[in-house]
Design an enzyme around this catalytic site. Structure first.
Site, short mmCIF file in Angstrom:
data_model
loop_
_atom_site.label_atom_id
_atom_site.label_comp_id
_atom_site.label_asym_id
_atom_site.label_seq_id
_atom_site.Cartn_x
_atom_site.Cartn_y
_atom_site.Cartn_z
N CYS A 116 0.92 -1.39 -0.02
CA CYS A 116 0.05 -0.12 -0.01
C CYS A 116 0.81 1.29 0.08
O CYS A 116 0.30 2.40 -0.25
CB CYS A 116 -1.05 -0.10 1.16
SG CYS A 116 -2.17 -1.39 1.15
N HIS A 262 -3.56 6.94 1.53
CA HIS A 262 -4.05 5.82 1.03
C HIS A 262 -5.48 5.51 1.39
O HIS A 262 -5.95 5.84 2.42
CB HIS A 262 -2.86 4.67 1.41
CG HIS A 262 -3.39 3.40 1.19
ND1 HIS A 262 -3.75 3.05 -0.39
CD2 HIS A 262 -3.64 2.21 1.87
CE1 HIS A 262 -4.11 1.77 0.02
NE2 HIS A 262 -4.04 1.27 0.98
N ASN A 292 -10.00 -0.52 -2.11
CA ASN A 292 -8.40 -0.21 -1.71
C ASN A 292 -8.09 -0.81 -3.07
O ASN A 292 -7.78 -2.32 -3.20
CB ASN A 292 -8.27 -1.24 -0.41
CG ASN A 292 -6.63 -0.93 -0.15
OD1 ASN A 292 -6.06 -0.66 -0.91
ND2 ASN A 292 -6.45 -1.28 1.04
N1 COA Z 1 -19.34 -9.40 5.95
C1 COA Z 1 -20.05 -9.47 7.17
N2 COA Z 1 -19.48 -9.92 8.58
C2 COA Z 1 -18.03 -9.92 8.46
C3 COA Z 1 -17.31 -9.55 7.27
C4 COA Z 1 -18.03 -9.59 6.20
N3 COA Z 1 -17.25 -9.11 4.97
N4 COA Z 1 -16.00 -9.80 7.72
C5 COA Z 1 -16.00 -10.08 9.12
N5 COA Z 1 -17.15 -10.12 9.36
C6 COA Z 1 -17.42 -10.41 10.86
C7 COA Z 1 -16.58 -11.47 11.54
O1 COA Z 1 -16.55 -12.69 11.25
C8 COA Z 1 -17.06 -11.14 13.07
O2 COA Z 1 -18.27 -11.85 13.37
P1 COA Z 1 -18.38 -12.38 14.91
O3 COA Z 1 -18.29 -11.30 15.72
O4 COA Z 1 -19.37 -13.14 14.50
O5 COA Z 1 -16.89 -13.34 14.94
C9 COA Z 1 -17.54 -9.59 12.87
O6 COA Z 1 -17.86 -9.45 11.33
C10 COA Z 1 -16.72 -8.40 13.40
O7 COA Z 1 -15.42 -8.62 12.79
P2 COA Z 1 -14.12 -7.83 13.34
O8 COA Z 1 -12.96 -8.40 12.61
O9 COA Z 1 -14.24 -7.75 14.80
O10 COA Z 1 -14.66 -6.60 12.63
P3 COA Z 1 -13.92 -5.22 12.67
O11 COA Z 1 -14.62 -4.32 13.45
O12 COA Z 1 -12.28 -5.44 13.01
O13 COA Z 1 -13.71 -4.70 11.06
C11 COA Z 1 -12.33 -4.69 9.25
C12 COA Z 1 -13.08 -5.61 10.33
C13 COA Z 1 -11.48 -5.50 8.26
C14 COA Z 1 -13.30 -3.78 8.37
C15 COA Z 1 -11.34 -3.79 10.08
O14 COA Z 1 -10.60 -4.82 11.04
C16 COA Z 1 -10.43 -3.01 9.22
O15 COA Z 1 -10.88 -2.06 8.67
N6 COA Z 1 -9.13 -3.06 9.22
C17 COA Z 1 -8.16 -2.52 8.53
C18 COA Z 1 -8.14 -3.24 7.25
C19 COA Z 1 -7.51 -2.59 6.00
O16 COA Z 1 -7.38 -1.31 6.01
N7 COA Z 1 -6.47 -3.37 5.41
C20 COA Z 1 -5.77 -2.99 4.35
C21 COA Z 1 -4.57 -2.00 4.92
S1 COA Z 1 -3.56 -1.62 3.76
#
Ligand code: COA
Length: 335
Positions: A116, A262, A292
């Site tokens: 990224c 980004h 992204n």
């Molecule tokens: N759709 C629906 N539910 C989803 C899902 C999706 N696409 N992906 C995960 N879940 C579920 C999980 O299984 C979890 O369920 P559970 O509570 O029953 O276990 C729930 O949603 C919450 O998951 P969690 O991982 O705690 O969510 P979060 O609030 O951390 O959000 C991201 C997940 C990925 C959106 C967040 O962590 C994020 O944005 N991180 C940065 C990612 C990023 O920017 N990556 C690229 C970097 S360059």
């Protein structure tokens, strides 16, 4: 080769494949929803490539747009840097395939592999080469095709909803005005977090075969991510690296005309904007439309911001990125 005072961006371009994939489209393939994706990430839709539209193809279209914007013929380019984590092939680099497509045999071409932050690292290569006279006009491209490498099942849903395909490019050339152009660049990495966001396989560290059928069953060829760790580090490192760039140029946040972060997650960028205290109107977002696009996201956003008149001659533009590695980086550009 003559040294010059500095480097500047002479033109920008972008290419997004035409196929739009909405959150509802994804929800038909695995268990997710438009509401979950929008709430967590700000993404509404993204673009996916079609047949014959690999990373070098996208890079070529963006490059041609950047050359046209710079008012330059391709033969004026004497070096190519391509940032990508989704190369057309394991080797050689996508820069070689782009060079072939642009029909520029003989000039130097290399890939940058910092995900990224790839575009900012690639910009640093171009800036250094132009300053030292190693090259005079460098084509810098960030391009990705994620759509052929994601796990579109329930087990990959956390990652699959985030990424989209796209490319952006800029042409970097010399300037004699030390107050204009790329005024500073800051590059960082902390490899202790390398496995928090990565694709493990195929890889030469895997013995005796870097790729075997079992891996495919285990999904080790798909990206895996510790989303919470990425989020937590991004909202710390981005304000830091923004502060470094501002201190290098002796300016404050209020002096910034446009912040181009980004595009990983709308919530990360909102949190960063709040932490550094910048006017939200000055922050460029396009994650809602493209997701992204990794190395593509910043040059795509630069090109759109110029088209919208948000970046003009003289604009003070701050660029910042965070991603896999972990890597993080910033640049300050006086347009
Ligand atoms: N759709 C629906 N539910 C989803 C899902 C999706 N696409 N992906 C995960 N879940 C579920 C999980 O299984 C979890 O369920 P559970 O509570 O029953 O276990 C729930 O949603 C919450 O998951 P969690 O991982 O705690 O969510 P979060 O609030 O951390 O959000 C991201 C997940 C990925 C959106 C967040 O962590 C994020 O944005 N991180 C940065 C990612 C990023 O920017 N990556 C690229 C970097 S360059």
């Amino acid at each position: 080769m003559a040294k010059v005072a500095g480097s500047r961006i002479l033109g920008t371009g972008r290419f997004l494949p035409p196929r739009v994939v909405t959150n509802d489209d994804l929800a038909r393939r695995f268990d997710t929803s438009d509401e979950w994706i929008q709430q967590r990430t700000g993404i509404r839709e993204r673009r996916f490539s079609g047949p014959g539209e690999g990373t070098a193809y996208l890079a070529e279209q963006a490059s041609r747009a950047a050359l046209a914007d710079a008012g330059m013929g391709k033969d004026e380019i004497d070096f190519i840097v391509v940032a990508t984590l989704s190369p057309d092939h394991f080797f050689p680099g996508t820069s070689a395939f782009l060079q072939e497509r642009l029909d520029l045999p003989g000039i130097g071409a290399m890939d940058v592999r910092t995900q990224c932050t790839g575009f900012v690292y690639a910009l640093a290569v171009a800036d250094s080469f132009v300053r030292t006279g190693q090259a005079r006009r460098v084509l810098v491209v960030g391009a990705e095709v994620h759509s052929t490498g994601l796990d579109f099942t329930d087990s990959g849903r956390d990652v699959a909803v985030l990424f989209g395909d796209g490319a952006g490019a800029v042409v970097v050339g010399p300037t004699d005005d030390p107050q204009r152009g790329i005024l500073t660049l800051r590059l960082h990495c902390d490899g202790r977090h390398a496995r928090e966001l990565w694709i493990e396989a195929p890889g030469s560290s895997i013995f005796p075969d870097r790729l075997h059928a079992g891996m495919l069953g285990e999904g080790r060829h798909y990206p895996s991510m510790n989303g919470k760790a990425v989020f937590k580090h991004a909202v710390e490192r981005l304000p830091e690296v923004i502060g470094e760039a501002l201190s290098d140029v002796g300016l404050g946040v209020a002096d910034v005309d446009v912040l181009v972060p980004h595009q990983a997650n709308m919530r990360i960028n909102q949190a960063v904007a709040q932490r550094i205290g910048i006017d939200p109107e000055k922050v460029v977002h396009n994650i809602d439309r493209y997701g992204n696009t990794t190395a593509g996201s910043i040059p795509i956003a630069l090109d759109e911001a110029r088209e919208q008149g948000r970046i003009r001659d003289g604009s003070r533009v701050l660029i910042a990125a965070f991603g896999s590695g972990f890597t993080w980086a910033s640049a300050f550009v006086r347009w």
